[in-house]
Design a protein around this motif. Structure first.
Motif, PDB file in Angstrom:
ATOM      1  N   SER A 190       1.870   3.826  -2.873  1.00  0.00           N
ATOM      2  CA  SER A 190       1.982   5.277  -3.069  1.00  0.00           C
ATOM      3  C   SER A 190       1.074   6.037  -2.102  1.00  0.00           C
ATOM      4  N   GLY A 191       0.514   5.318  -1.128  1.00  0.00           N
ATOM      5  CA  GLY A 191      -0.502   5.905  -0.245  1.00  0.00           C
ATOM      6  C   GLY A 191      -0.031   7.057   0.618  1.00  0.00           C
ATOM      7  N   ALA A 192       1.264   7.177   0.844  1.00  0.00           N
ATOM      8  CA  ALA A 192       1.756   8.254   1.709  1.00  0.00           C
ATOM      9  C   ALA A 192       2.708   9.191   0.953  1.00  0.00           C
ATOM     10  N   THR A 193       2.664   9.155  -0.381  1.00  0.00           N
ATOM     11  CA  THR A 193       3.535  10.051  -1.154  1.00  0.00           C
ATOM     12  C   THR A 193       3.177  11.498  -0.846  1.00  0.00           C
ATOM     13  N   GLY A 194       4.215  12.294  -0.582  1.00  0.00           N
ATOM     14  CA  GLY A 194       3.995  13.702  -0.254  1.00  0.00           C
ATOM     15  C   GLY A 194       3.844  13.949   1.241  1.00  0.00           C
ATOM     16  N   ILE A 209      -2.726   0.896   2.560  1.00  0.00           N
ATOM     17  CA  ILE A 209      -2.774   2.217   1.909  1.00  0.00           C
ATOM     18  C   ILE A 209      -2.059   2.256   0.553  1.00  0.00           C
ATOM     19  N   SER A 210      -1.417   1.195   0.152  1.00  0.00           N
ATOM     20  CA  SER A 210      -0.741   1.017  -1.132  1.00  0.00           C
ATOM     21  C   SER A 210       0.665   1.621  -1.169  1.00  0.00           C
ATOM     22  N   ASN A 246       5.565  -5.110  -5.693  1.00  0.00           N
ATOM     23  CA  ASN A 246       5.813  -3.913  -4.892  1.00  0.00           C
ATOM     24  C   ASN A 246       5.350  -4.211  -3.475  1.00  0.00           C
ATOM     25  N   PRO A 247       5.934  -3.509  -2.485  1.00  0.00           N
ATOM     26  CA  PRO A 247       5.668  -3.869  -1.085  1.00  0.00           C
ATOM     27  C   PRO A 247       4.219  -3.691  -0.667  1.00  0.00           C
ATOM     28  N   GLY A 248       3.416  -3.003  -1.481  1.00  0.00           N
ATOM     29  CA  GLY A 248       2.005  -2.842  -1.155  1.00  0.00           C
ATOM     30  C   GLY A 248       1.181  -4.078  -1.483  1.00  0.00           C
ATOM     31  N   MET A 249       1.768  -5.017  -2.211  1.00  0.00           N
ATOM     32  CA  MET A 249       1.030  -6.217  -2.612  1.00  0.00           C
ATOM     33  C   MET A 249       1.238  -7.297  -1.563  1.00  0.00           C
ATOM     34  N   GLY A 250       0.604  -7.098  -0.403  1.00  0.00           N
ATOM     35  CA  GLY A 250       0.786  -8.028   0.700  1.00  0.00           C
ATOM     36  C   GLY A 250      -0.531  -8.573   1.218  1.00  0.00           C
ATOM     37  N   VAL A 251      -0.476  -9.792   1.783  1.00  0.00           N
ATOM     38  CA  VAL A 251      -1.661 -10.414   2.400  1.00  0.00           C
ATOM     39  C   VAL A 251      -1.218 -11.186   3.645  1.00  0.00           C
ATOM     40  N   SER A 253       8.753   3.106   5.757  1.00  0.00           N
ATOM     41  CA  SER A 253       7.841   4.211   5.439  1.00  0.00           C
ATOM     42  C   SER A 253       7.943   4.590   3.967  1.00  0.00           C
ATOM     43  N   ILE A 254       9.154   4.554   3.445  1.00  0.00           N
ATOM     44  CA  ILE A 254       9.388   4.927   2.047  1.00  0.00           C
ATOM     45  C   ILE A 254       8.645   3.990   1.092  1.00  0.00           C
ATOM     46  N   GLU A 255       8.342   2.779   1.539  1.00  0.00           N
ATOM     47  CA  GLU A 255       7.676   1.800   0.657  1.00  0.00           C
ATOM     48  C   GLU A 255       6.203   2.123   0.431  1.00  0.00           C
ATOM     49  N   MET A 256       5.676   3.089   1.192  1.00  0.00           N
ATOM     50  CA  MET A 256       4.326   3.559   0.859  1.00  0.00           C
ATOM     51  C   MET A 256       4.425   4.987   0.329  1.00  0.00           C
ATOM     52  N   GLY A 257       5.626   5.377  -0.031  1.00  0.00           N
ATOM     53  CA  GLY A 257       5.834   6.676  -0.657  1.00  0.00           C
ATOM     54  C   GLY A 257       6.157   7.804   0.311  1.00  0.00           C
TER      55      GLY A 257
END
Lengths: 465, 198
Positions: free
Chosen positions: A194-198, A191-192, A293-298, A223-227
């Motif tokens: 910033s996928g859960a920001t807000g 989800i990237s 950033n933590p969203g850049m994972g494989v 959780s904070i790592e996806m916003g």
């Protein structure tokens, strides 16, 4: 009306609802540490005020404490002053402090749960983004800034707008070699950053239920790592079993009454979330990040995306990130030589993490050119590791078992990764310079970190178990 | 720190980066101060300088480019993600910015900014693109942010957009109030709440 777990806790803590504005939210527990609190105390003193409810605050020193020779004065002057300031502030305001040398000292998000301070149904804040960790117990827990630390000190309340709610269901059985860190790295990659920001996120589903408390804390921690503002998991028998008998958990006289309240803490069957995401546990493999950033994972066995896989707009950041990491688009990380392995941080420094690593490395030796730092999350974890003989396993493997603190997760103390070096790390952030100027971080699970420590390169744990 | 803010009319500094995390805004090793002052000199420290003694400024970094100046920082999507350190907002404000424009802000950063009278203006990706283009085309162009009207415009380029801001926070910005002032004013209600919350 059907309510979510979040609604149930939130509604019980609203002191006042401001028309067209935020809610005044009552805070049950406030954790503080040396880095984000000094200016808050200063602000309070400027107003000529004392802390309103000092007994609802727990303080520890963790962010910039050394992890060697903690009995000596801290060498770095600024760190020493900051830690001393915390001691003075806590004394002046009558706040319980688990400072250096105290048997309860440790990383704020490790000690709260292990001491039983963190409990279901609570609202919990701390001037640290990884406060989301405590949500694993079915609490609303989130990170705040220093002005907000001051607000809670002054009034035990915060002005908060209710976030939107997201539920992430992870159903199914986890694959061999996949642990909770892989689940959360996989979700963030999906989800990237910033996928859960807000949003505030509730994690549910059979794969989440199957996790231990330590595993659940790892998930909520990141959780904070996806916003996300925070993450949470409904309490159940695993939660209650973990809590029972802990230092500050409700004692026998209180336990049954509390249990009655806690058993109501779940999302009603027909409760509505703003967004729901479904993940199949079987799709998750051991994960690694390749970028900054933590969203850049494989998957550890997979390939870094190629240039053609990236949206044109994102391409400059993507290429800059890979350039920083010294990696090529479309290449494989597996087999990459590593210089440092760091096992610690509020994500993965609990006794279960150390046991997992010890189980893998028992009887093995570390690769000769790798430096391995194991930093337990707390004095209690350290004590437990020694009691179980885990320290001997690490010593024989050539690992350094250090003393508790945040350490190389953010490099505010001496534990920094040198420029250009690769660190396989169980921490939560791979930002540029996070572990030291120009350090290069691969985020992984403790198991994958153990593989790197033994083989000296990024490897797939499934080939070893 | 200047309290209360309404109209900011200024040139802008374009920072074409997405996911700018607070570790970049102010690296952890500069968080050891015990006061709120002086963080501006370490703003974007590792992007500004190639080494720690400031002797090698990176010419390619926008804050080192004399073409750009002003009180408005324009940045890419997901600005302020990462750590909760309010030092990031202090550093940006201390450097002289009153406004940050992005198409997405991390929640904690947004709160920290508002608490320090640094206005986070969230616009659409399209508007952000147009804003970047206008500022880069003419670095002297004025960007006008009006908190009361909730608008951001670039008169010379004919650009205008509205932005959301919570009503309560808007009142705080316009009048120089902070949350603590408000919370202290309702202390009896908080004490009454505590009685039934036990």
């Amino acid at each position: 009306m059907a309510k979510t777990l979040f609604d149930k806790i939130w509604d019980k803590h609203v002191v006042q609802q401001i028309d067209g504005g935020p809610s005044v939210l009552y805070i049950d527990k406030h954790f503080i540490h040396e880095v984000t609190s000094p200016q808050a105390f200063q602000g309070l003193e400027k107003r000529g005020m004392k802390v309103f409810r000092p007994q609802q605050i727990v303080a520890t020193a963790d962010h910039n404490v050394p992890t060697l020779q903690q009995h000596l004065p801290i060498k770095d002057e600024l760190s020493r002053v900051q830690v001393q300031q915390l001691i003075t502030n806590c004394k002046n305001h009558n706040i319980e402090l688990y400072g250096l040398g105290h048997p309860f000292q440790g990383i704020v998000h490790v000690i709260g749960p292990e001491l039983g301070v963190t409990q279901p149904g609570m609202t919990i804040v701390c001037g640290d983004s990884h406060t989301s960790t405590h949500g694993a117990f079915g609490a609303i827990a989130f990170g705040i800034g220093t002005s907000e630390v001051e607000m809670v000190m002054a009034t035990q309340c915060l002005m908060q707008s209710k976030p939107k709610l997201m539920r992430i269901n992870v159903e199914g059985t986890l694959n061999k070699g996949v642990v909770s860190k892989d689940i959360i790295l996989y979700i963030i990659a999906q989800i990237s950053a910033s996928g859960a920001t807000g949003y505030f996120v509730e994690y549910a589903g059979s794969a989440i239920r199957s996790l231990s408390m330590e595993g659940r804390m790892t998930i909520c921690n990141m959780s904070i790592e996806m916003g996300a503002r925070g993450g949470m998991i409904a309490p159940d028998e695993v939660t209650f079993g973990y809590m029972k008998g802990r230092q500050f958990a409700p004692g026998n006289g209180q336990w049954d009454r509390k249990m009655e309240q806690w058993k109501e803490l779940y999302s009603d069957a027909d409760a509505k979330f703003d967004v729901e995401i479904n993940i199949k546990a079987e799709d998750i493999e051991p994960m690694i990040t390749y970028g900054t950033n933590p969203g850049m994972g494989v998957s550890v066995a997979g390939l870094i995306p190629g240039e053609k896989d990236i949206d044109d707009k994102e391409k400059p950041s993507f290429l800059k990130s890979l350039d920083y990491m010294g990696l090529q688009p479309g290449s494989r990380i597996k087999g990459k030589k590593v210089d440092y392995v760091f096992i610690g941080s509020c994500t993965n420094s609990r006794i279960e993490d150390l046991r997992l690593v010890a189980g893998f490395v028992k009887g093995k030796k570390k690769a000769s050119d790798v430096e391995v730092w194991i930093v337990p999350g707390s004095k209690q974890v350290e004590k437990q590791a020694i009691a179980e003989g885990i320290d001997k396993i690490f010593e024989e493997a050539g690992f350094q078992l250090r003393q508790p603190g945040c350490s190389a997760c953010l490099g505010m103390n001496e534990d920094k990764i040198p420029a250009g070096k690769y660190c396989v790390s169980t921490s939560n952030r791979n930002f540029e310079g996070r572990q030291g100027p120009n350090a290069r971080t691969f985020l992984v699970s403790p198991l994958t970190a153990a593989v790197a420590a033994i083989t000296g390169e990024v490897g797939d744990v499934r080939e070893f178990i | 720190m200047s309290k209360s803010i309404n109209i900011v009319s200024s040139r802008a500094v374009p920072l074409r980066e997405t996911n700018v995390d607070t570790d970049q805004i102010i690296p952890a090793r500069f968080l050891k101060a015990t006061s709120r002052a002086g963080f501006g000199k370490n703003l974007f420290r590792d992007w500004r300088y190639a080494n720690d003694d400031e002797s090698q400024p990176r010419a390619e970094f926008v804050l080192n480019n004399p073409t750009y100046s002003g009180k408005v920082l324009v940045a890419g999507k997901n600005f302020g993600c990462g750590s909760s350190r309010e030092h990031a907002a202090w550093a940006i404000k201390d450097h002289g910015f009153d406004v940050v424009v992005s198409s997405f802000f991390a929640d904690i950063f947004r709160n920290n900014a508002l608490n320090n009278f640094l206005v986070p203006v969230q616009v659409t990706d399209e508007f952000l693109d147009q804003l970047f283009a206008a500022v880069e085309k003419d670095p002297a162009t004025e960007v006008v942010v009006n908190v009361e009207a909730q608008t951001i415009s670039v008169p010379a380029a004919g650009l205008q957009s509205s932005f959301d801001i919570n009503n309560y926070k808007k009142t705080c910005l316009l009048n120089g109030y902070d949350d603590i002032d408000y919370l202290l004013s309702i202390k009896p209600a908080i004490e009454a709440f505590e009685q039934q919350h036990k």
